[in-house]
Structure formats: C-alpha cells, structure tokens
Design an enzyme around this catalytic site. Structure first.
Site, PDB file in Angstrom:
ATOM      1  N   ASN A   9     -30.736  10.382 -37.726  1.00  0.00           N
ATOM      2  CA  ASN A   9     -31.379  11.412 -36.915  1.00  0.00           C
ATOM      3  C   ASN A   9     -32.827  10.980 -36.683  1.00  0.00           C
ATOM      4  OD1 ASN A   9     -32.550  13.709 -35.871  1.00  0.00           O
ATOM      5  ND2 ASN A   9     -32.235  14.982 -37.692  1.00  0.00           N
ATOM      6  N   LYS A  11     -35.052  12.302 -34.903  1.00  0.00           N
ATOM      7  CA  LYS A  11     -35.954  13.432 -34.665  1.00  0.00           C
ATOM      8  C   LYS A  11     -36.871  13.104 -33.470  1.00  0.00           C
ATOM      9  CE  LYS A  11     -35.348  14.688 -39.429  1.00  0.00           C
ATOM     10  NZ  LYS A  11     -35.839  15.409 -40.592  1.00  0.00           N
ATOM     11  N   HIS A  96     -29.386  21.976 -37.185  1.00  0.00           N
ATOM     12  CA  HIS A  96     -30.305  21.310 -38.114  1.00  0.00           C
ATOM     13  C   HIS A  96     -31.343  22.322 -38.607  1.00  0.00           C
ATOM     14  CE1 HIS A  96     -33.458  18.693 -39.657  1.00  0.00           C
ATOM     15  NE2 HIS A  96     -32.508  17.784 -39.807  1.00  0.00           N
ATOM     16  N   GLU A  98     -34.423  22.144 -38.993  1.00  0.00           N
ATOM     17  CA  GLU A  98     -35.644  22.230 -38.178  1.00  0.00           C
ATOM     18  C   GLU A  98     -35.406  23.088 -36.936  1.00  0.00           C
ATOM     19  OE1 GLU A  98     -36.339  17.993 -38.063  1.00  0.00           O
ATOM     20  OE2 GLU A  98     -36.756  18.101 -40.209  1.00  0.00           O
ATOM     21  N   GLU A 168     -27.482  19.746 -45.910  1.00  0.00           N
ATOM     22  CA  GLU A 168     -28.867  19.292 -45.979  1.00  0.00           C
ATOM     23  C   GLU A 168     -29.741  20.360 -46.624  1.00  0.00           C
ATOM     24  OE1 GLU A 168     -29.686  15.957 -42.924  1.00  0.00           O
ATOM     25  OE2 GLU A 168     -30.208  17.870 -42.042  1.00  0.00           O
ATOM     26  N   GLY A 174     -37.231  15.308 -45.674  1.00  0.00           N
ATOM     27  CA  GLY A 174     -38.551  14.743 -45.396  1.00  0.00           C
ATOM     28  C   GLY A 174     -39.545  14.930 -46.527  1.00  0.00           C
ATOM     29  N   SER A 214     -33.779  13.108 -47.582  1.00  0.00           N
ATOM     30  CA  SER A 214     -34.418  11.995 -48.285  1.00  0.00           C
ATOM     31  C   SER A 214     -33.441  10.938 -48.788  1.00  0.00           C
ATOM     32  CB  SER A 214     -35.304  12.524 -49.422  1.00  0.00           C
ATOM     33  OG  SER A 214     -36.335  13.332 -48.897  1.00  0.00           O
TER      34      SER A 214
HETATM   35  P1  PGA Z   1     -34.892  12.911 -44.133  1.00  0.00           P
HETATM   36  O1  PGA Z   1     -34.256  13.836 -42.998  1.00  0.00           O
HETATM   37  O2  PGA Z   1     -33.900  11.820 -44.423  1.00  0.00           O
HETATM   38  O3  PGA Z   1     -36.172  12.388 -43.542  1.00  0.00           O
HETATM   39  O4  PGA Z   1     -35.127  13.775 -45.325  1.00  0.00           O
HETATM   40  C1  PGA Z   1     -32.892  14.144 -42.984  1.00  0.00           C
HETATM   41  C2  PGA Z   1     -32.553  15.081 -41.842  1.00  0.00           C
HETATM   42  O5  PGA Z   1     -33.352  15.967 -41.536  1.00  0.00           O
HETATM   43  O6  PGA Z   1     -31.491  14.962 -41.212  1.00  0.00           O
END
Ligand code: PGA
Length: 251
Positions: A9, A11, A96, A98, A168, A174, A214
């Site tokens: 992803n 983003k 997601h 976010e 997730e 993140g 992460s």
């Molecule tokens: P990350 O994000 O690996 O940077 O923690 C994962 C995601 O949001 O899909």
C-alpha cells in the site's frame, strides 16, 4: 492450501517518475526469484495506468487504494470501480483505517464500496482493526466483529472467494510497533471464526487473511508462519524495492 498474498500500500507516496523507478526496481528484482505468493502493488490513482503497463508480463498485480460506490455522476474528487478496471486494476483496498479515521468512512459506506467492487469484478482487500484505546479497554474482538459483520452485510457466499481481509491494528500502522505474532494470530483466528459463523467453515478456511501494521523484512517470516496469517499488507516497507522483495521472499 490458502493463497498467500503480499500487497504494498503505497499510500500518498510517489509521483509518476518515482513510481516508474520503484516499479522497475521491483520487477527486475523479482524477475529471478522464485515467488511463492501473489504480489500486489497499490500506487496512488495518478500512477495506476503507468503501473499497469510497467507490470505487464511480470508476477506483479495492480490494486487501487480506494474507490467510490457510485457508477458515475456529480461526485467531485471520486473515482469509480469501472474507472479502476479501465486502467488495469484487479484489486482495491477498502476500509483502510486511514480512510475510516481521517476521512470518516463508516462501516455502511465501506459495505457499499465492497458490494460495488464485487459487482465490477474488482477484488476487495477489506481492512479491519482496532485502535490502541479499543485494545486497552478490552473491546478488540467486539470492534473486529462489528467491522467484519457490517462490512460484509448482504454479501453472498459465492463472492467471498474474491475477498481478502486484512487485519490491521491501528496502533501498529506506521508506528514501528508490530503486533506480536501471537496477538495477530489471535485476531486472525477470530476473524476466521466470524466468517465461519456468517458463511461456513469451508469459506472461512479458504479465506486469505493478511496482517498489516509495521511489517518489515525482520518480522515478516515469523508473522506469516502463524496458522491463520496468509500474507501481509505492507505500508512503509513497500516503498523501497529491496525491503518489499525481502518480505515477498520470506513467504
Ligand atoms: P505500515 O502500514 O506497514 O507502514 O505500518 C500498513 C498499512 O497501513 O497498510
């Protein structure tokens, strides 16, 4: 055997030029590897068409990060499922965290999007996860159940084979804080149980459930060795070809 899937992803990262560079490093790095999983990249909308032509004849497949559930009309700033199909997308990330937290997406909106994606032959990567506060107050399973049940409302059993669920935990996205393999496995097993009760055991046993939050080359293998973890949805670590390739190779 369930299909293992590693998805990146991106983003809101990488303009067109940066996207071309990352994809060319990724595809050339993967060309000599024996790959035991499906590999998906989800660049921003502006790079999808170019990505689609760059990954032709490689193992890499294409996904988008979001879409709207209407076919067309006056929805300024939105992109439809058929538009994503027209530039070569096979997958779309929906729900997601976010999107849920920053853009206020509700379970019922996500449900509409999942239905529209399925109708349009796009495979949803449907995300669910609890916040830190929810985990600490002991309601993780309630939150996951609500998100999964509401997100899949009125979705027919025959469509489940097209869906990937990504667990997730919001507190792990993140932040560098990964769920321990045991913490992740517990929720994955629970999601499989929910799917078993909503549909049947066969469907739940065949469902790909990715972990996200992460994921890095250092922790990917151990996470994916868990019984119910079938791959990863990778954010930060997919922005460098070498770390994404290491994660893919750890399957
Ligand atoms: P990350 O994000 O690996 O940077 O923690 C994962 C995601 O949001 O899909």
């Amino acid at each position: 055997m369930r299909k293992k899937v590693i998805a990146g992803n991106w983003k809101m990262n990488n303009d067109l030029n940066e996207s071309q560079n990352l994809i060319s490093k990724l595809t050339s790095g993967l060309s000599n590897e024996k790959i035991n999983c499906e590999v998906i990249i989800c660049p921003p909308f502006t790079s999808l068409q170019e990505a689609s032509s760059l990954i032709k004849n490689t193992v890499v497949k294409l996904g988008a990060q979001n879409m709207y559930y209407e076919e067309n009309s006056a929805y300024t700033g939105e992109v439809s499922a058929s538009m994503l199909k027209s530039v070569g997308c096979e997958y779309v990330i929906l729900g997601h965290s976010e999107r849920r937290t920053i853009f206020g997406e509700s379970d019922s909106l996500i449900n509409k999007k999942i239905k529209k994606a399925l109708q349009s032959n796009l495979k949803p990567i449907f995300c669910a996860g609890e916040t830190l506060q929810e985990r600490e107050s002991g309601v993780t399973k309630d939150v996951i159940r609500r998100q999964v049940v509401e997100g899949l409302k009125d979705i027919l059993i025959n469509d489940l084979a097209q869906i990937i669920i990504a667990y997730e935990p919001v507190w792990a996205i993140g932040t560098g804080k990964t769920a321990t393999p045991a913490q992740a496995e517990e929720v994955h097993e629970y999601i499989r149980e929910i799917i078993g009760s909503l549909y049947n055991k066969d469907v739940s046993e065949n469902l790909t459930i990715q972990y996200g939050g992460s994921v890095k080359p250092e922790n990917a293998a151990e996470l994916m060795s868990q019984k119910d973890i079938d791959g990863a949805l990778v954010g930060g670590a997919c922005l460098k070809a070498d770390s994404f390739i290491k994660i893919i190779k750890s399957v």
